[in-house]
Design a protein around this motif. Structure first.
Motif, PDB file in Angstrom:
ATOM      1  N   TRP A  69    -104.231  44.460 -29.392  1.00  0.00           N
ATOM      2  CA  TRP A  69    -103.301  45.553 -29.068  1.00  0.00           C
ATOM      3  C   TRP A  69    -103.942  46.925 -29.297  1.00  0.00           C
ATOM      4  CZ3 TRP A  69    -100.739  48.441 -33.185  1.00  0.00           C
ATOM      5  CH2 TRP A  69    -101.084  48.013 -34.461  1.00  0.00           C
ATOM      6  N   ASN A  89     -98.275  56.443 -26.535  1.00  0.00           N
ATOM      7  CA  ASN A  89     -96.962  56.610 -27.170  1.00  0.00           C
ATOM      8  C   ASN A  89     -96.914  57.672 -28.259  1.00  0.00           C
ATOM      9  OD1 ASN A  89     -98.690  54.559 -28.261  1.00  0.00           O
ATOM     10  ND2 ASN A  89     -97.060  53.952 -29.635  1.00  0.00           N
ATOM     11  N   ASP A 135     -88.831  43.014 -19.200  1.00  0.00           N
ATOM     12  CA  ASP A 135     -88.598  43.407 -20.596  1.00  0.00           C
ATOM     13  C   ASP A 135     -89.869  43.084 -21.382  1.00  0.00           C
ATOM     14  OD1 ASP A 135     -87.850  43.694 -23.234  1.00  0.00           O
ATOM     15  OD2 ASP A 135     -85.905  42.723 -22.992  1.00  0.00           O
ATOM     16  N   SER A 136     -90.812  44.043 -21.357  1.00  0.00           N
ATOM     17  CA  SER A 136     -92.134  43.765 -21.933  1.00  0.00           C
ATOM     18  C   SER A 136     -92.062  43.489 -23.429  1.00  0.00           C
ATOM     19  CB  SER A 136     -93.088  44.930 -21.657  1.00  0.00           C
ATOM     20  OG  SER A 136     -92.588  46.106 -22.240  1.00  0.00           O
ATOM     21  N   LYS A 137     -91.092  44.096 -24.094  1.00  0.00           N
ATOM     22  CA  LYS A 137     -91.012  43.869 -25.551  1.00  0.00           C
ATOM     23  C   LYS A 137     -90.654  42.407 -25.832  1.00  0.00           C
ATOM     24  CE  LYS A 137     -88.902  45.368 -29.860  1.00  0.00           C
ATOM     25  NZ  LYS A 137     -89.714  44.329 -30.477  1.00  0.00           N
ATOM     26  N   LYS A 138     -89.645  41.938 -25.077  1.00  0.00           N
ATOM     27  CA  LYS A 138     -89.230  40.551 -25.255  1.00  0.00           C
ATOM     28  C   LYS A 138     -90.401  39.606 -24.937  1.00  0.00           C
ATOM     29  CE  LYS A 138     -85.572  37.675 -23.492  1.00  0.00           C
ATOM     30  NZ  LYS A 138     -84.722  37.583 -22.326  1.00  0.00           N
ATOM     31  N   ASP A 180     -93.182  39.894 -27.653  1.00  0.00           N
ATOM     32  CA  ASP A 180     -92.737  39.230 -28.894  1.00  0.00           C
ATOM     33  C   ASP A 180     -92.799  37.709 -28.733  1.00  0.00           C
ATOM     34  OD1 ASP A 180     -92.298  41.636 -30.067  1.00  0.00           O
ATOM     35  OD2 ASP A 180     -90.108  41.611 -29.890  1.00  0.00           O
ATOM     36  N   SER A 209    -100.032  44.893 -26.808  1.00  0.00           N
ATOM     37  CA  SER A 209     -99.136  46.053 -26.831  1.00  0.00           C
ATOM     38  C   SER A 209     -98.105  45.863 -25.735  1.00  0.00           C
ATOM     39  CB  SER A 209     -99.910  47.346 -26.547  1.00  0.00           C
ATOM     40  OG  SER A 209    -100.881  47.569 -27.530  1.00  0.00           O
ATOM     41  N   SER A 210     -96.844  46.037 -26.122  1.00  0.00           N
ATOM     42  CA  SER A 210     -95.762  45.950 -25.151  1.00  0.00           C
ATOM     43  C   SER A 210     -95.696  47.281 -24.391  1.00  0.00           C
ATOM     44  CB  SER A 210     -94.466  45.692 -25.914  1.00  0.00           C
ATOM     45  OG  SER A 210     -93.381  46.039 -25.118  1.00  0.00           O
ATOM     46  N   ASP A 247     -93.452  48.919 -22.908  1.00  0.00           N
ATOM     47  CA  ASP A 247     -92.278  49.807 -22.987  1.00  0.00           C
ATOM     48  C   ASP A 247     -92.498  50.999 -23.915  1.00  0.00           C
ATOM     49  OD1 ASP A 247     -92.053  47.859 -25.191  1.00  0.00           O
ATOM     50  OD2 ASP A 247     -90.209  48.944 -25.629  1.00  0.00           O
ATOM     51  N   VAL A 248     -93.382  50.866 -24.909  1.00  0.00           N
ATOM     52  CA  VAL A 248     -93.573  51.981 -25.846  1.00  0.00           C
ATOM     53  C   VAL A 248     -94.185  53.208 -25.165  1.00  0.00           C
ATOM     54  CG1 VAL A 248     -93.834  50.436 -27.825  1.00  0.00           C
ATOM     55  CG2 VAL A 248     -95.890  51.293 -26.697  1.00  0.00           C
ATOM     56  N   HIS A 278     -92.101  49.040 -19.155  1.00  0.00           N
ATOM     57  CA  HIS A 278     -91.405  47.785 -19.478  1.00  0.00           C
ATOM     58  C   HIS A 278     -91.846  46.629 -18.570  1.00  0.00           C
ATOM     59  CE1 HIS A 278     -88.880  48.503 -15.966  1.00  0.00           C
ATOM     60  NE2 HIS A 278     -88.924  49.772 -16.328  1.00  0.00           N
TER      61      HIS A 278
END
Ligand code: PLP
Length: 384
Positions: free
Chosen positions: A28, A115, A327-330, A333, A344-345, A347-348, A354
Motif C-alpha cells: 500500500w 489523500n 466500493d473499493s474500501k469494502k 478490506d 490502498s483503497s 476511495d481515500v 472508489h
C-alpha cells in the motif's frame, strides 16, 4: 549492479508499512522494499563516524546538488537562490496552506489525488474544491473548463498540483502545465506543484519551475529524494520559489513553524543521492518496468476484470476494479482479510477512487508475484 532482488525482513523494525500480521503482505504505502543506494549509506556512515550531531544549516553544496540533479536528470536548472530546505513535502504543503491562504479560502486539488493534501487543507480550516480528473478510455485528463470555473471563484486562492500525479501515475505535459499556470495567473491563484514523484518517470517530465518567467511568479515547487531513494524518514525536501516576495513569505512560514532545520542525516543523504544516485535510479526504473509488465500480463491473462490504468510515472499502480465492485474500501478490506494482501483503497483519494485499488510494486519481483496470486484469490472469493 545494484540489488533489487533480495527480500529484506522489515517486520519489527518500526516500519509503518510492515506493521502487519505474520501472514500479511503490505503493498500500500509509497515506501519501497529495496535498500537505498549504497552511495547514500556510505555518506551516512561517514557522518556517523564523525560522531557529532550538532545544529546544521544547508550550504551551497546542498543547493548545488539539487540544481545539478535537475539539470542532469530533467534538463532544467533551478536557480540556487530560489531554493529552501524543508523537513518534508507534507510539512511544506501544510505550512504554505497556512501562509499564503486565509481560513475559509478554497484550495483546489484534482481528485483522485494523494489523500494527505486533504488533511493539509481541512486541518487548517480551508475548503477543498476539486477539479475532478476525467477518466475516459483508460486515461485521465484535466477538465480545463471546470478548472477555469473553479479558479475564477475569488475564494480560490491556491491550487495544489500533483505532477507526476499520485495515484494515477500521469505525467502532465508541458502544454498542460502552461495552461494550468496561465489560468492560475489569470485568476491570481497561487500554484503549489508537488513534484516528489518526478524522478521515477518514463516519459518526459517538465519541472514547473522551468516554464517561462511570467508563468512562474505565483509558483512554489516541492521536490525531495524521499520517494526516489526510499529515504522518507530522513525528512529532507526542497521548496523552489522563483518569485522573491512569495519566497520570503514561504520562508517566514517554514521558519516560524520550525520546519527549516535539517537533522544530521538530511544534508549528507540529499547530497549523496543527488550527486551519486543517477545509476541507482536508472536501475530502479528498469526493475519497476519489469514488475509493471508482470502485473500487466498477469491481469490480462488471469484476472481480466481488473484493468491496469496505463501510467508513465511512479511505482504505484492504479487498478480499475469497477467490474468487481464500486466500493473499493469494502473490496480492499475483503482482500486483506481473505489473503493478507494489503492494498490502498482508492476511495481515500476521493473523486472516482472508489472504483480503484492502488498497488505498490517497488519490491522484489517474487513479492509482486505473491501479491498478484493473493489478488486473484481475493477477487475470485469476493465474487463468490
Ligand atoms: C504526492 C506526494 N507528496 C508528498 C508525499 C510525502 O512527502 P514527505 O514524506 O516528504 O512529507 C507523498 C508520499 O507518498 C506523495 O505521494
Amino acid at each position: 549492479m545494484y540489488d533489487f532482488k533480495n527480500t529484506i525482513d522489515r517486520r519489527k523494525t518500526d516500519s509503518v508499512k510492515w506493521d502487519v500480521k505474520p501472514n500479511e503482505l503490505p503493498m500500500w504505502v509509497a515506501d519501497m522494499d529495496f535498500k537505498t543506494a549504497p552511495e547514500i549509506v556510505e555518506a551516512m556512515h561517514k557522518k556517523t563516524d564523525q560522531a557529532i550531531f550538532g545544529y546544521e544549516e544547508p550550504q551551497s553544496d546542498y543547493f548545488n546538488a539539487v540544481a545539478n540533479w535537475y539539470e542532469k536528470e530533467h534538463n532544467a536548472r533551478p536557480k540556487i537562490d530560489w531554493m529552501m530546505f524543508v523537513t518534508g513535502v507534507v510539512p511544506a504543503i501544510s505550512s504554505i496552506v497556512r501562509r499564503v491562504t486565509s481560513v475559509g479560502d478554497n484550495v483546489l486539488v484534482q481528485a483522485p489525488v494523494y489523500n494527505i493534501f486533504y488533511n493539509s487543507i481541512v486541518n487548517n480550516g480551508r475548503h477543498v474544491v476539486s477539479n475532478d480528473l476525467i477518466f475516459d478510455n483508460m486515461a485521465y485528463q484535466i477538465n480545463f473548463k471546470d478548472l477555469e470555473e473553479k479558479l475564477s471563484d475569488p475564494l480560490t486562492t491556491l491550487m495544489i498540483l500533483c505532477n507526476p500525479h499520485n495515484p494515477v501515475g500521469k505525467v502532465w505535459s508541458k502544454d498542460e502545465l502552461i495552461k494550468i499556470a496561465e489560468l492560475c495567473n489569470k485568476y491570481h491563484v497561487k500554484l503549489l506543484s508537488d513534484e516528489i514523484h518526478g524522478d521515477i518517470t518514463f516519459s518526459p517530465y517538465t519541472p514547473a519551475f522551468s516554464l517561462d518567467k511570467d508563468l512562474i511568479q505565483n509558483l512554489m515547487v516541492c521536490v525531495s529524494p524521499s520517494k526516489t531513494f526510499n529515504v522518507a524518514a530522513i525528512h529532507a525536501a526542497t521548496i523552489i520559489v522563483p518569485n522573491v516576495n512569495l519566497r520570503n513569505q514561504v520562508s517566514r512560514g517554514i521558519n516560524t513553524e520550525e520546519l527549516a532545520e535539517p537533522n544530521s542525516m538530511a544534508i549528507p543523504v540529499t547530497i549523496a543521492a543527488y550527486e551519486k544516485g543517477h545509476a541507482w535510479v536508472a536501475e530502479l526504473k528498469q526493475q519497476i518496468l519489469k514488475n509493471k509488465e508482470l502485473v500487466q500480463n498477469f491481469l490480462e491473462t488471469e484476472l481480466p476484470e481488473v484493468k491496469l490504468v496505463p501510467s508513465d510515472a511512479t511505482y504505484l499502480l492504479w487498478m480499475d476494479t469497477k467490474a468487481v465492485s464500486d466500493d473499493s474500501k469494502k473490496l480492499a478490506d475483503f482482500i486483506r482479510s481473505e489473503t493478507g494482501l494489503y492494498l490502498s483503497s482508492g476511495d481515500v483519494y476521493r473523486g472516482d477512487g472508489h472504483d480503484f485499488l492502488r498497488l505498490n510494486i517497488a519490491c522484489p519481483i517474487d513479492t509482486v508475484e505473491d501479491g498478484l496470486n493473493r489478488l486473484k484469490t481475493g477477487i475470485n472469493n469476493y465474487k463468490g
